[in-house]
Scaffold this active site. Structure first.
Site, PDB file in Angstrom:
ATOM      1  N   MET A 199     -10.798  30.208  -8.099  1.00  0.00           N
ATOM      2  CA  MET A 199     -10.764  31.834  -8.229  1.00  0.00           C
ATOM      3  C   MET A 199      -9.422  32.298  -7.401  1.00  0.00           C
ATOM      4  O   MET A 199      -8.828  33.148  -7.854  1.00  0.00           O
ATOM      5  CB  MET A 199     -11.959  32.272  -7.704  1.00  0.00           C
TER       6      MET A 199
ATOM      7  N   GLU B 176     -18.885  28.959  -1.370  1.00  0.00           N
ATOM      8  CA  GLU B 176     -19.746  30.111  -1.594  1.00  0.00           C
ATOM      9  C   GLU B 176     -20.818  29.655  -0.180  1.00  0.00           C
ATOM     10  O   GLU B 176     -21.917  29.190  -0.377  1.00  0.00           O
ATOM     11  CB  GLU B 176     -20.364  29.978  -2.800  1.00  0.00           C
TER      12      GLU B 176
ATOM     13  N   SER C 140     -20.157  35.345  -5.701  1.00  0.00           N
ATOM     14  CA  SER C 140     -20.830  35.816  -6.891  1.00  0.00           C
ATOM     15  C   SER C 140     -22.345  35.990  -6.861  1.00  0.00           C
ATOM     16  O   SER C 140     -22.973  36.500  -7.346  1.00  0.00           O
ATOM     17  CB  SER C 140     -20.536  34.743  -7.920  1.00  0.00           C
TER      18      SER C 140
ATOM     19  N   HIS D 254     -15.375  41.327  -7.165  1.00  0.00           N
ATOM     20  CA  HIS D 254     -15.824  40.216  -8.076  1.00  0.00           C
ATOM     21  C   HIS D 254     -15.178  39.872  -9.213  1.00  0.00           C
ATOM     22  O   HIS D 254     -15.292  40.576 -10.063  1.00  0.00           O
ATOM     23  CB  HIS D 254     -17.463  40.382  -8.166  1.00  0.00           C
TER      24      HIS D 254
ATOM     25  N   ASN E 258     -24.027  39.222 -13.405  1.00  0.00           N
ATOM     26  CA  ASN E 258     -24.692  37.989 -13.370  1.00  0.00           C
ATOM     27  C   ASN E 258     -26.203  38.222 -13.463  1.00  0.00           C
ATOM     28  O   ASN E 258     -26.979  37.489 -13.958  1.00  0.00           O
ATOM     29  CB  ASN E 258     -24.295  37.265 -12.158  1.00  0.00           C
TER      30      ASN E 258
HETATM   31  P1  NAD Z   1     -13.207  26.401  -5.241  1.00  0.00           P
HETATM   32  O1  NAD Z   1     -14.143  25.375  -4.557  1.00  0.00           O
HETATM   33  O2  NAD Z   1     -12.545  26.047  -6.481  1.00  0.00           O
HETATM   34  O3  NAD Z   1     -12.341  27.080  -4.230  1.00  0.00           O
HETATM   35  C1  NAD Z   1     -12.678  27.245  -2.758  1.00  0.00           C
HETATM   36  C2  NAD Z   1     -11.429  27.165  -2.136  1.00  0.00           C
HETATM   37  O4  NAD Z   1     -11.374  27.469  -0.923  1.00  0.00           O
HETATM   38  C3  NAD Z   1     -10.971  25.774  -1.812  1.00  0.00           C
HETATM   39  O5  NAD Z   1      -9.537  25.474  -2.305  1.00  0.00           O
HETATM   40  C4  NAD Z   1     -11.174  25.318  -0.184  1.00  0.00           C
HETATM   41  O6  NAD Z   1     -10.200  24.450   0.130  1.00  0.00           O
HETATM   42  C5  NAD Z   1     -11.017  26.748   0.190  1.00  0.00           C
HETATM   43  N1  NAD Z   1     -11.378  26.719   1.565  1.00  0.00           N
HETATM   44  C6  NAD Z   1     -12.699  26.327   1.866  1.00  0.00           C
HETATM   45  N2  NAD Z   1     -12.945  26.539   3.296  1.00  0.00           N
HETATM   46  C7  NAD Z   1     -11.772  27.371   3.654  1.00  0.00           C
HETATM   47  C8  NAD Z   1     -11.143  27.735   4.947  1.00  0.00           C
HETATM   48  N3  NAD Z   1     -12.084  27.750   5.999  1.00  0.00           N
HETATM   49  N4  NAD Z   1     -10.067  28.480   4.852  1.00  0.00           N
HETATM   50  C9  NAD Z   1      -9.125  28.421   3.829  1.00  0.00           C
HETATM   51  N5  NAD Z   1      -9.648  27.788   2.615  1.00  0.00           N
HETATM   52  C10 NAD Z   1     -10.935  27.317   2.728  1.00  0.00           C
HETATM   53  O7  NAD Z   1     -14.488  27.619  -5.438  1.00  0.00           O
HETATM   54  P2  NAD Z   1     -14.081  28.663  -6.477  1.00  0.00           P
HETATM   55  O8  NAD Z   1     -14.553  28.691  -7.720  1.00  0.00           O
HETATM   56  O9  NAD Z   1     -12.476  29.222  -6.393  1.00  0.00           O
HETATM   57  O10 NAD Z   1     -14.973  29.975  -5.643  1.00  0.00           O
HETATM   58  C11 NAD Z   1     -14.482  30.622  -4.756  1.00  0.00           C
HETATM   59  C12 NAD Z   1     -15.514  31.749  -4.348  1.00  0.00           C
HETATM   60  O11 NAD Z   1     -15.445  32.711  -5.619  1.00  0.00           O
HETATM   61  C13 NAD Z   1     -16.913  31.659  -4.088  1.00  0.00           C
HETATM   62  O12 NAD Z   1     -17.552  32.597  -3.169  1.00  0.00           O
HETATM   63  C14 NAD Z   1     -17.585  31.761  -5.780  1.00  0.00           C
HETATM   64  O13 NAD Z   1     -19.046  32.322  -5.456  1.00  0.00           O
HETATM   65  C15 NAD Z   1     -16.798  32.924  -6.044  1.00  0.00           C
HETATM   66  N6  NAD Z   1     -16.728  33.094  -7.646  1.00  0.00           N
HETATM   67  C16 NAD Z   1     -16.615  31.782  -8.453  1.00  0.00           C
HETATM   68  C17 NAD Z   1     -16.608  31.981  -9.671  1.00  0.00           C
HETATM   69  C18 NAD Z   1     -16.458  30.939 -10.516  1.00  0.00           C
HETATM   70  O14 NAD Z   1     -16.575  31.082 -11.804  1.00  0.00           O
HETATM   71  N7  NAD Z   1     -16.170  29.864 -10.028  1.00  0.00           N
HETATM   72  C19 NAD Z   1     -16.713  33.356 -10.339  1.00  0.00           C
HETATM   73  C20 NAD Z   1     -16.549  34.594  -9.625  1.00  0.00           C
HETATM   74  C21 NAD Z   1     -16.903  34.390  -8.110  1.00  0.00           C
END
Ligand code: NAD
Length: 727
Positions: free
Chosen positions: A332, A410, A437, A458, A508
């Site tokens: 994201m 998350e 999310s 979001h 959602n």
């Molecule tokens: P992801 O696991 O692909 O990415 C998360 C990233 O955050 C990773 O690269 C990780 O290394 C980094 N990270 C973790 N801890 C960290 C820290 N302390 N400092 C800096 N970076 C750090 O996850 P995602 O799918 O990109 O989701 C991220 C957020 O977006 C979540 O809150 C998720 O709920 C939300 N979200 C996801 C979706 C989806 O479809 N995947 C949709 C909407 C919202």
């Protein structure tokens, strides 16, 4: 104040310039059409005029018909619509015949269209009635007939002229898919005639040298035959057969416009041109009077545009983002960084390792490379976008950011940690947003030292493709934060909705019950083919089982566990969990795992529903009726939308409808859940919900709001749609 003006010069060329006062784009109103008609009469009657050029005083030619005018016409009833459309046909036919003798087809005055830029809808139908179309060599211009995208079809002769000009087969992508082209491609497709540096000069030269024969349209000449064959010709027959099958396959028969368009072409092809125009007008009237068209125009055009322009933006000064910090460069975060950089915003993209941050930036490079391979982008543009992204692990780089979007794991504690770290660096007036999310915004805001500057933004996945952004107000979120989020969404050219903080926000919250209802039926032994097809036949782009395969069963199981924990005894979805956890245990985690409710081949291509389902969930003896399955799937979503409104999560039903279509593909032909419930009528909706509740449980019990509306004979747009223009 006039939309069209005319100048006649010494060479005998009358130039008609379309320039609607006070608008950045020309749109046609009925008054404008009457003005144009008077100018054409004047020029045709004036012996000093040898030829006419129709052009625009703006950078573009026209965006089409004013859809508000169409909505107004509809209010006058079918006869008013038909008469209005016929008056446009008369005007365009007058241009096409240009005063020529009806028998000899001689003595007309050449009329050419000169398009400086974009020409859409009637902005192309008017040129199609001219004798020659010159477009500027402007690769940014879009030329086409996008009407089908908002639930109508080209009704000012575009359908009849284009299908007769190109043949049904070649016209199909332009008419049935609403495909827009740049001028070079529009010429290759046969929609326009010439692409030149100076269209007005070229059009002038042309009208001064055109001969009688250049003015006669093929369909007005003797012996006209439709290219590719009319419906009675063996080749034409196959075209129509194929087109019909294709339309039914793509639309599942739920979009009245696609069928009507095909009927207009098919029936029109068998009669003379003027009769064909009348047939087109009848079908257009039929479609415009269908509630689906009105709802689609309202949601996909009028409401969507109003939301994009900030219909619900608090009245605070400009909050455009100059420097954005993105925390977490995963799927994201990388996507968010990309769309922002693409909009010219400076981005600092942070992750916990340099490698992860770089991978996030590489995601943007990957998207840009795809654009280059499709010749939509240049290397220079790629370099320019990437130069906006600084990938780093150093929080100090966030200095000067006026907006942060957090997209780390998350996990509330991880989110709390990065919130504090970022707030230590960013300016005191910066806004901090989370892309969570599932976690309540008001809870996450507790980690912030400035909760009124804390908000949810979001995004949906994949970020570069999904048009909707859901903005969530936490309990303490202030107006400036909301304005900031809206201005940011506007900069990146997406569509915002603003909702209040409650479990799963809006999108959602509604999509989960849809998926769950599908899974629940699997557990009950309903044939999964029936479940998936029932959804598709209601116009849902994906059946619930395909959808959960796409979004991942693993994620579904994770959300189920978290929700169960949060809700305790009130948790309603035990039956769903039994299936989902079994799938998880069997390692059938969805498309990514190449195994889910569907089977996939080694390349990850979806095959068919997984046959093992039948063994685990034996088919029940009596299978439900198709309608019952459809009602379960649709009411699962629509009733949740009503509850979101009732509980104040939604404050504007336009956002509920636009958000549903753009966020999770809620059957677009309905115009959204509220539009759909209005089509059914509250009384009928209560009746269906009660029957479902009796057979399947309380989750279908009609919300008090819906009952009250049924008792009073109200509709959603009648009661809550004061701001929403009636369509
Ligand atoms: P992801 O696991 O692909 O990415 C998360 C990233 O955050 C990773 O690269 C990780 O290394 C980094 N990270 C973790 N801890 C960290 C820290 N302390 N400092 C800096 N970076 C750090 O996850 P995602 O799918 O990109 O989701 C991220 C957020 O977006 C979540 O809150 C998720 O709920 C939300 N979200 C996801 C979706 C989806 O479809 N995947 C949709 C909407 C919202």
């Amino acid at each position: 104040m006039t939309d069209f003006t005319m100048e006649k010069d010494a060479d005998g060329v009358a130039t008609i310039t379309w320039d609607v006062p006070g608008k950045s784009m020309n749109v046609l109103s009925m008054d404008g059409a009457a003005e144009l008609s008077r100018l054409i009469d004047d020029a045709l009657a004036d012996d000093a005029v040898k030829g006419i050029v129709i052009t625009s005083g703006k950078a573009d030619f026209a965006a089409g018909m004013d859809l508000n005018v169409l909505a107004g016409m509809k209010q006058g009833g079918p006869q008013a619509v038909f008469d209005g459309v016929m008056s446009l046909h008369h005007l365009l036919r007058k241009i096409e015949r240009a005063g020529m003798d009806a028998r000899t087809l001689k003595g007309g005055k050449p009329i050419a269209a000169a398009l400086p830029g974009t020409a859409l809808g009637i902005g192309l139908e008017l040129p199609l009635a001219c004798h020659r179309i010159f477009a500027a060599d402007n690769p940014k211009a879009r030329i086409g007939l996008p009407e089908i995208m908002v639930g109508i079809f080209p009704g000012a002769g575009g359908t009849t002229r284009l299908s007769r000009k190109l043949g049904a087969m070649a016209a199909a992508p332009l008419l049935l898919e609403g495909k827009l082209n740049d001028p070079a491609k529009a010429k290759a497709a046969g929609a326009i005639d010439e692409v030149v540096a100076d269209p007005v000069a070229a059009a002038r030269d042309w009208v001064l040298s055109a001969q009688d024969a250049d003015l006669v349209k093929p369909w007005d000449a003797k012996g006209y035959k439709m290219p590719g064959g009319d419906p009675w010709h063996p080749a034409g027959f196959m075209t129509f057969l194929g087109a019909n099958a294709m339309v039914m396959g793509k639309t599942m028969g739920v979009y009245p416009a696609a069928r009507a368009l095909l009927s207009a072409v098919y029936e029109g092809a068998q009669v003379d041109f003027d009769t064909a125009l009348r047939i087109e007008a009848r079908w257009f009237t039929n479609v415009l009077m269908n509630p689906s068209a009105g709802n689609m125009i309202r949601s996909l055009f009028i409401s969507k545009e109003a939301l994009e322009k900030g219909a619900n933006r608090p009245d605070v000064p400009d909050q455009r983002v100059r420097k954005l910090g993105v925390l977490g460069a995963g799927m994201m975060g990388a996507g968010i960084a990309h769309v922002a950089a693409n909009a010219g915003i400076e981005v600092v993209l942070i992750d916990s390792t340099q490698e992860a941050a770089d991978r996030g930036k590489a995601h943007s490079a990957g998207i840009l490379d795809k654009g280059i391979s499709r010749r939509k982008l240049t290397e220079a543009r790629k370099a320019e976008v990437l130069a906006h992204i600084t990938a780093t692990t150093d929080y100090a780089a966030l200095n000067g950011c006026d907006l942060i979007v957090e997209a780390v794991f998350e996990d509330p504690s991880v989110k709390a940690e990065v919130t504090a770290k970022a707030e230590a660096v960013i300016p005191a007036d910066a806004i901090f947003a989370t892309n969570t999310s599932t976690l309540p915004i008001s809870e996450l805001a507790k980690a912030s030292s400035r909760p009124e500057q804390f908000i949810g933004i979001h995004f949906f996945s994949p970020v570069d493709k999904m048009a909707l952004v859901e903005i969530i107000r936490g309990r303490e979120t202030g107006d400036r934060a909301v304005a900031k989020a809206l201005d940011f969404v506007r900069q990146i050219r997406k569509t915002p909705i603003v909702v209040n903080d409650a479990r799963f926000f809006y999108a959602n919250r509604c999509i989960i019950p849809y998926i769950n209802e599908g899974i629940r039926m699997v557990g009950e032994g309903v044939n999964p083919v029936l479940i998936e097809n029932a959804a598709r036949l209601m116009g849902m782009p994906l059946g619930p089982l395909q959808l959960v395969d796409e979004t991942s069963i693993e994620l579904g199981a994770r959300i189920a566990r978290a929700t169960r924990k949060a809700m305790g005894d009130a948790y309603p979805d035990e039956a769903v969990d039994a299936v989902i956890f079994a799938m998880e245990k069997a390692g059938r985690l969805g498309r990514k795992a190449k195994a889910g409710f569907y089977a996939y081949d080694d390349a990850g291509k979806r095959q068919g529903l997984w046959e093992g389902l039948a063994a685990d969930y034996p088919r029940a003896e009596g299978q439900p009726e198709l309608t019952e399955v459809q009602h379960r799937l649709m009411f699962a979503q629509a009733l949740e939308a009503v509850r979101a409104l009732e509980q104040g999560v939604l404050t504007d039903i336009r956002e509920g409808d636009v958000g549903a279509i753009l966020g999770w593909g809620f059957a677009p032909w309905t115009g959204g859940p509220f539009g759909w419930l209005d089509m059914l009528g509250a009384e009928r909706a209560v009746e269906i919900a009660e029957a479902l509740a009796a057979d399947h449980g309380d989750r279908f019990a009609p919300p008090a709001l819906l009952r009250d509306m049924a008792a009073k004979g109200d509709s959603f747009y009648g009661r809550f749609g004061a701001q929403a223009a009636a369509a």
